[in-house]
Design a protein around this motif. Structure first.
Motif, short mmCIF file in Angstrom:
data_model
loop_
_atom_site.label_atom_id
_atom_site.label_comp_id
_atom_site.label_asym_id
_atom_site.label_seq_id
_atom_site.Cartn_x
_atom_site.Cartn_y
_atom_site.Cartn_z
N THR A 1 3.00 6.52 45.16
CA THR A 1 2.26 6.43 43.91
C THR A 1 1.80 5.00 43.66
O THR A 1 2.38 4.03 44.16
N LYS B 1 12.26 8.27 34.77
CA LYS B 1 10.97 8.57 35.37
C LYS B 1 10.73 10.07 35.40
O LYS B 1 11.66 10.86 35.63
N GLY C 1 4.38 17.71 40.37
CA GLY C 1 3.62 18.03 41.57
C GLY C 1 2.61 19.13 41.26
O GLY C 1 2.98 20.21 40.78
N LYS D 1 6.92 10.91 48.67
CA LYS D 1 5.93 10.64 47.63
C LYS D 1 5.42 9.20 47.78
O LYS D 1 6.12 8.31 48.28
N TYR E 1 2.25 13.69 47.07
CA TYR E 1 3.56 14.07 47.56
C TYR E 1 3.35 15.12 48.62
O TYR E 1 2.30 15.76 48.71
N VAL F 1 -0.25 7.57 39.48
CA VAL F 1 -0.66 8.80 40.15
C VAL F 1 -0.54 8.57 41.65
O VAL F 1 -0.68 7.45 42.14
N ASN G 1 9.98 16.86 38.09
CA ASN G 1 11.22 16.21 38.49
C ASN G 1 11.48 14.98 37.58
O ASN G 1 10.62 14.10 37.45
N GLU H 1 2.80 10.49 37.45
CA GLU H 1 4.15 10.14 37.01
C GLU H 1 4.09 9.23 35.77
O GLU H 1 3.09 8.54 35.53
N TYR I 1 6.95 6.69 33.45
CA TYR I 1 8.33 6.22 33.37
C TYR I 1 8.49 5.20 32.23
O TYR I 1 7.53 4.58 31.76
N ASP J 1 16.47 10.67 44.39
CA ASP J 1 15.38 10.03 45.15
C ASP J 1 15.79 8.61 45.49
O ASP J 1 16.75 8.05 44.94
N ASP K 1 8.15 12.87 37.32
CA ASP K 1 7.11 13.16 38.31
C ASP K 1 6.73 14.64 38.22
O ASP K 1 7.58 15.50 37.98
N MET L 1 0.48 13.97 42.57
CA MET L 1 1.69 13.70 41.80
C MET L 1 1.43 12.63 40.74
O MET L 1 1.47 11.44 41.02
#
Length: 444
Positions: free
Chosen positions: A163, A64, A68, A161, A35, A32, A82, A48, A50, A120, A66, A46
Motif C-alpha cells: 500500500t 489499522k 479487500g 499486500k 493484495y 490504497v 481485516n 486502508e 489507520y 500481519d 484493511d 486494498m
C-alpha cells in the motif's frame, strides 16, 4: 509480487525518514494498494485506514483497517475486512528527514465465509513532505484463516499486500518562547523573542565564547563574559575594541581608556613613577622624578643653587663656614674706582687708588678685599649688569698683576644699576654711580 516487495525494500532502506514525534503523538493514515493470495495468485484492490499513537522514540501503536475488494473471479465486491493492532518499530530517530520501520501485530479478519483471529507483519518507509504530512509506502504478509472457497475447496488463505498513502500527524507542539523549537527539545526555553536560535533552541553563539550573539559586542571573535564577549589581550579589564593602549604590561593600573594611570600627568605611568606627585610643568627624569642636576637631593625647581651640590636645609646651596672677620680701621679705607660712560676700563687717574689697596694687602697677609660693581641707568638692566661684571674683572686683573693672589680677592655679585649712590638724572650723579667699591676685611 516479488518486484513489488523488492521495490518496498529499496525505498525502506535507502531513504531517510520521519515519523510521529513526541510533539505530535497522533497520526491518521489513508492509503490504497493491492493484495493477493499466495496459493492461487488472485489479486484485488486494498484501501486502508489507520490511527497511530506515539509511544516512544522507537515504537508507535497503530490501529489499522484493511479491506479487500474487486478480487479476481469473486462475485462480491467486498471479499474481506481485516482490523490490526500493530506495533511499529522505528529504525531511525526523529532528527532524520526520512525513516524506515517494521510492523507486526494481531488482527481480526472477516471474509465471505468466516471470521477469525490472524496477524500481519511487514516493512515500510515514511517521507515527510511538510511538518505534519508524510507519504508512506509499505509491504506486508497476512497470515490467513482456514475457509472454504467459492469452488468448494477448504484451506488456509495467506495474503500479501502493498500500500501507499498519506499520514497526517495531529497535536499541537508547545513552544513557550516561540523560537520554533518545541519545549521538549528546547535546551533554552526562555529565549527572548526574536533571537535567532540553533537546533537546540539556544541563542546562536557564532564565536563559541559562551556569550550569545544578541548580547555579544564582539560576536565573531571569542572573548570574555565579563566584557560582553569581547577579548582583552593585555588583561587590563578594558576590551580591545575600546583600549587605546592594548599592550599595557600585566598588573598596571589603567584608566577608562585602557592606558596606564599617570596621576601627575608627567608622561611616566604610575606603575613605574617613583615620584607620582610631581607638580605640573616640572622637568623630570626617566623615573618620573624632578630633575636634580647637582644630585644633592634637592630638585632643581626648589634648588637655589641647582648646579652646585648643597644641603636641603640650605635650599640646595652649599654651607660655607666663614672665618670670623673684623672690619679694618678707617685709615685702611680705599675710595671707589670710577669709570667713563659705557666703559669697562677704569679712568686712568684711578690707578692710584688700586695701588693704595695693593699696598695695604701686602702689609698684612690676614687681610682680604671684597669688590662690588655698579653702573648708571643708561641702557638696559641686563646690559648694565654685564658691564658691571666686566668693570669688576678689570680691577681684579690689575690687583692680581700687582702680586696679590686671587685667594685674597672676593668678587661680590654685580649690582648693575640697582644700588645708585647719586641721582641718575644728572651727568654728575651718573658719573658717581659708575664705580667699583672695596671692603677690606681682616681674617682672624
Amino acid at each position: 509480487m516479488k518486484k513489488l516487495l523488492l521495490l518496498a525494500l529499496i525505498v525502506a532502506f535507502t531513504a531517510n525518514l520521519y515519523a510521529q514525534t513526541s510533539d505530535k503523538k497522533w497520526g491518521v493514515g489513508l492509503g490504497v494498494g493491492a493484495y493477493g493470495t499466495l496459493n492461487n495468485g488472485e489479486i484485488g484492490l486494498m484501501p486502508e485506514l489507520y490511527l497511530g499513537r506515539y509511544l516512544s522514540q522507537r515504537f508507535d501503536l497503530m490501529l489499522k483497517g484493511d479491506m479487500g475488494i474487486f478480487r479476481t473471479r469473486m462475485e462480491n465486491n467486498l471479499d474481506l475486512a481485516n482490523a490490526f493492532l500493530n506495533l511499529r518499530l522505528k529504525l531511525s530517530d526523529e532528527s532524520k528527514n526520512l525513516r524506515p520501520y517494521l510492523f507486526a501485530g494481531p488482527g481480526y479478519l472477516h471474509d465471505n465465509s468466516t471470521s477469525a483471529v490472524n496477524f500481519d507483519l511487514g516493512l515500510g518507509a515514511k517521507y515527510y513532505m511538510s511538518q505534519n504530512t508524510a507519504f508512506y509506502m509499505e509491504a506486508g504478509y497476512i497470515r490467513g484463516i482456514e475457509s472454504t472457497t467459492y469452488d468448494g475447496i477448504t484451506g488456509r488463505e495467506n495474503l500479501w499486500k502493498a500500500t501507499i498513502g498519506l499520514e497526517f500527524d495531529l497535536g499541537k507542539t508547545k513552544d513557550s518562547d516561540m523560537d520554533g523549537v518545541s519545549d521538549k527539545k528546547d535546551n533554552c526555553p526562555n529565549t527572548p523573542s526574536g533571537v535567532a536560535v540553533d537546533a537546540n533552541g539556544c541563542p546562536i553563539d557564532t564565536d563559541g565564547d559562551g556569550v550569545a550573539d544578541y548580547i555579544d559586542d564582539c560576536p565573531t571573535v571569542a572573548g570574555l563574559t565579563s566584557l560582553k564577549g569581547c577579548p582583552d589581550a593585555d588583561g587590563d579589564g578594558v576590551a580591545d575594541k575600546d583600549d587605546k593602549c592594548p599592550d599595557t604590561p600585566k598588573g598596571w593600573k589603567v584608566d577608562a581608556t585602557g592606558c596606564p594611570l599617570d596621576q601627575d600627568k608627567d608622561g611616566v605611568a604610575d606603575a613605574i613613577d617613583k615620584c607620582p606627585d610631581t607638580p605640573d610643568g616640572i622637568d623630570i627624569d626617566k623615573d618620573g622624578c624632578p630633575v636634580d642636576t647637582d644630585g644633592d637631593g634637592v630638585a632643581d625647581y626648589l634648588d637655589k643653587c641647582p648646579t652646585v651640590a648643597g644641603t636641603k636645609e640650605n635650599n640646595g646651596c652649599p654651607v660655607i663656614e666663614e672665618a670670623e672677620t673684623e672690619t679694618t680701621s678707617p685709615e685702611m679705607t680705599v675710595e671707589p674706582v670710577y669709570f667713563d660712560y659705557d666703559k669697562s676700563n677704569y679712568i686712568s687717574g684711578e690707578k692710584k687708588k688700586i695701588d693704595k689697596l695693593v699696598k695695604i694687602l701686602k702689609a698684612d697677609n690676614n687681610l682680604k678685599v671684597n669688590l662690588t660693581g655698579n653702573a648708571d641707568n643708561k641702557g638696559t638692566a641686563e646690559y648694565n649688569m654685564t658691564l658691571t661684571e666686566k668693570r669688576i674683572d678689570s680691577v681684579v686683573k690689575t690687583i692680581k698683576s700687582d702680586g696679590i693672589p686671587e685667594s685674597r680677592i672676593s668678587k661680590e655679585k654685580a649690582l648693575g644699576e640697582t644700588k645708585p649712590v647719586a641721582n641718575n638724572d644728572t651727568d654728575e650723579g651718573r658719573a658717581l654711580n659708575r664705580r667699583v667699591t672695596f671692603e677690606i676685611i681682616k681674617v682672624k
